[in-house]
Design a protein around this motif. Structure first.
Motif, PDB file in Angstrom:
ATOM      1  N   GLY A 122       0.856  -1.193   0.000  1.00 36.60           N
ATOM      2  CA  GLY A 122       0.000   0.000   0.000  1.00 36.60           C
ATOM      3  C   GLY A 122       0.885   1.233   0.000  1.00 36.60           C
ATOM      4  N   ALA A 123       0.807   2.014  -1.076  1.00 39.84           N
ATOM      5  CA  ALA A 123       1.637   3.233  -1.162  1.00 39.84           C
ATOM      6  C   ALA A 123       0.734   4.458  -1.175  1.00 39.84           C
ATOM      7  N   GLY A 124      -0.202   4.507  -0.229  1.00 38.80           N
ATOM      8  CA  GLY A 124      -1.077   5.671  -0.073  1.00 38.80           C
ATOM      9  C   GLY A 124      -0.432   6.653   0.900  1.00 38.80           C
ATOM     10  N   TYR A 125      -1.239   7.448   1.564  1.00 36.87           N
ATOM     11  CA  TYR A 125      -0.706   8.468   2.482  1.00 36.87           C
ATOM     12  C   TYR A 125       0.204   7.823   3.520  1.00 36.87           C
ATOM     13  N   VAL A 126      -0.265   6.758   4.131  1.00 37.98           N
ATOM     14  CA  VAL A 126       0.502   6.165   5.218  1.00 37.98           C
ATOM     15  C   VAL A 126       1.658   5.312   4.695  1.00 37.98           C
ATOM     16  N   GLY A 127       1.385   4.460   3.697  1.00 36.97           N
ATOM     17  CA  GLY A 127       2.423   3.574   3.189  1.00 36.97           C
ATOM     18  C   GLY A 127       3.583   4.342   2.583  1.00 36.97           C
ATOM     19  N   LEU A 128       3.273   5.361   1.808  1.00 35.50           N
ATOM     20  CA  LEU A 128       4.330   6.103   1.131  1.00 35.50           C
ATOM     21  C   LEU A 128       5.165   6.912   2.131  1.00 35.50           C
TER      22      LEU A 128
END
Ligand code: NAD
Ligand code: UGA
Length: 434
Positions: free
Chosen positions: A7-13
């Motif tokens: 997951g490369a969304g707000y948290v993952g990225l």
């Protein structure tokens, strides 16, 4: 250490880039090929201050890479983080765990050697147990420890929050996993950041309790703001007056149009469901959800009152659409409740937001988007500050007054002082200040 971030969304990225900056070798994996293609070209798919430079420097140093396929990164990882979305399940408010479980299934098929599987997504109590069961089913005998490590960062201040957190919470009683997590967070450990080791279920609940408490605190001051308006008191002074008491604390006492965002609304609702199912209803959280939902709509009423009680045929200029400044995130923003309510009353809506208009265009209909605040206000019957972007704190009020059809301002974030605006000839209303 080698980290795979699913997951490369707000948290993952943000977490992936920060772990890389701590010196680990990180692969951020996302099933959205468009997102990964942009990241590989050095483009950041979200607006988050400082993230572009942080990603670029860690990519340059060879510590951060991106992939759509989890295979290689998971096989070689010491730790696999699950940082996928856990939105509200449509219709019933429970957290939708389908992305988390799908990610766990995939990871279970790939792990090789001792691997710590860390849930960074916000998940209800017991989700770690389910993930463990998935591993036992898909890969019986796999050498894994399933750990909860909730994330407390805020959008808009995400890097600072990740690198200088008030605390890190790690839910596992497995000593090997504790050692590995300590190593991953070593720079923070050296900084004397409190690292709290708990049982997994406790850690899962800490995240919901923290968000619910903050949502409740905001909702409390919002109710006090209404009371201030009814009784002729000033909510900013009430906030200061109570916030200086160290037991209360001054943060999250800023009255406004009701909390929004990707987390408080869905997490409070999910906690309400968890508590009810456990036979231990969370009445204060239930009330918080109800009061906050009603508040957003009430803001439309406040705007219509400022228009003289009638919205039909009027044009309203909204400044700010995102749920808070310094993000392009529109999830559960107050504007999403306010705009349709104004339109239902017959008003035309014009809007400007520095980063949120692209997303807002997908979520709102019949809104005319402007290139700046003054263009939005041109010929409007009222200007409304919905989100407190810095540029709205320093508006050229004379210019604004000239372009407006009527000098009416509704300031839902208390950015301006009533006396100043009235001195400039504005019909000014705000939150909790008579
Ligand atoms: P997001 O929607 O921005 O990102 C999630 C990403 O996961 C998406 O890019 C999606 O394509 C990807 N994804 C979904 N399933 C996948 C899979 N199987 N494999 C690879 N990629 C997959 O979500 P977010 O805002 O980063 O939130 C993630 C979690 O973190 C949520 O549980 C949220 O509650 C929690 N959280 C968010 C914040 C925040 O500020 N946004 C802060 C703390 C905690
Ligand atoms: C929030 C929490 O602050 C983070 O600790 C948490 O990690 C995150 O949710 C999450 O779990 O995703 P975030 O939603 O990014 O972070 O933003 P906040 O700054 O908390 O603001 C949330 C909402 O509350 C916004 O709509 C904001 O305008 C509103 N708010 C905040 C107020 O109305 N008054 C305040 O005093 C503070």
């Amino acid at each position: 250490m080698r980290v795979a971030m699913i997951g490369a969304g707000y948290v993952g990225l943000v977490s992936g880039a920060c772990f890389a900056d701590f010196g680990h070798v990180v692969t951020c994996i996302d099933k959205d090929p468009g997102k990964i293609a942009r990241l590989e070209q050095g483009e950041i798919p979200i607006f988050e201050p400082g993230l572009e430079q942080l990603v670029a420097s860690n990519v340059r140093e060879g510590r951060l890479s991106f992939a759509t396929d989890a295979n290689e990164a998971v096989r070689t990882a010491d730790a696999v983080f699950i940082a996928v979305g856990t939105p509200s399940r449509r219709g019933d408010g429970y957290a939708d765990l389908s992305y988390v479980y799908a990610a766990a299934e995939e990871v279970a098929g790939l792990v090789d050697g001792f691997t710590v599987v860390v849930t960074k997504s916000t998940v209800p109590v017991g989700t770690g147990d389910e993930i463990e069961a998935i591993f036992q089913r898909v890969r019986p005998g796999a050498d894994v420890a399933v750990v909860s490590n909730p994330e407390f960062l805020r959008e808009g201040a995400a890097i600072e929050d990740f690198k200088r957190p008030d605390r890190v919470v790690v839910g596992t009683l497995d000593e090997r996993a504790q050692g590995l997590m300590r190593e991953l967070y070593r720079p923070l450990f050296l900084n004397e950041t409190p690292i709290l080791f708990t049982a997994r279920r406790t850690s899962e609940l800490i995240k919901y309790a923290a968000n619910a408490f903050l949502a409740l605190k905001i909702t409390f001051i919002n109710e006090m703001a209404d009371l201030c308006e009814a009784l002729g008191a000033d909510v900013q002074q009430v906030s200061r007056g109570i916030g200086l008491d160290k037991r209360i604390g001054g943060k999250f006492l800023h009255a406004g149009p009701g909390y929004g965002g990707s987390c408080f609304p869905k997490d409070t609702l999910a906690l309400v469901r968890t508590a009810a199912d456990a036979g231990s209803p969370a009445r204060l959280v239930e009330a918080t959800v109800e009061v906050n939902d009603a508040r957003k709509l009430k803001m439309a009423g406040k705007i219509i009152a400022a228009l003289g009680g009638e919205a039909a045929g009027k044009t309203v200029a909204l400044l700010g659409l995102t749920f808070k400044p310094n993000t392009d995130d529109m999830r559960d923003a107050a504007s999403l409740a306010i705009v349709p309510a104004l339109q239902a009353g017959g008003a035309k809506v014009r809007a400007f937001d520095p980063e949120g208009m692209h997303e807002a265009g997908r979520l709102l209909s019949d809104v005319a988007f402007a290139a700046n605040a003054y263009e939005a206000a041109e010929g409007a019957d009222a200007v409304v500050i919905v989100t407190e972007w810095d540029q709205f704190r320093a508006l050229d009020l004379d210019r604004l007054k000239t372009v407006l059809r009527r000098p009416v301002m509704v300031d839902l974030r208390n950015v301006y002082q009533p006396a100043d605006l009235r001195a400039k000839g504005f019909d000014y209303s705000s939150i909790g200040r008579s």
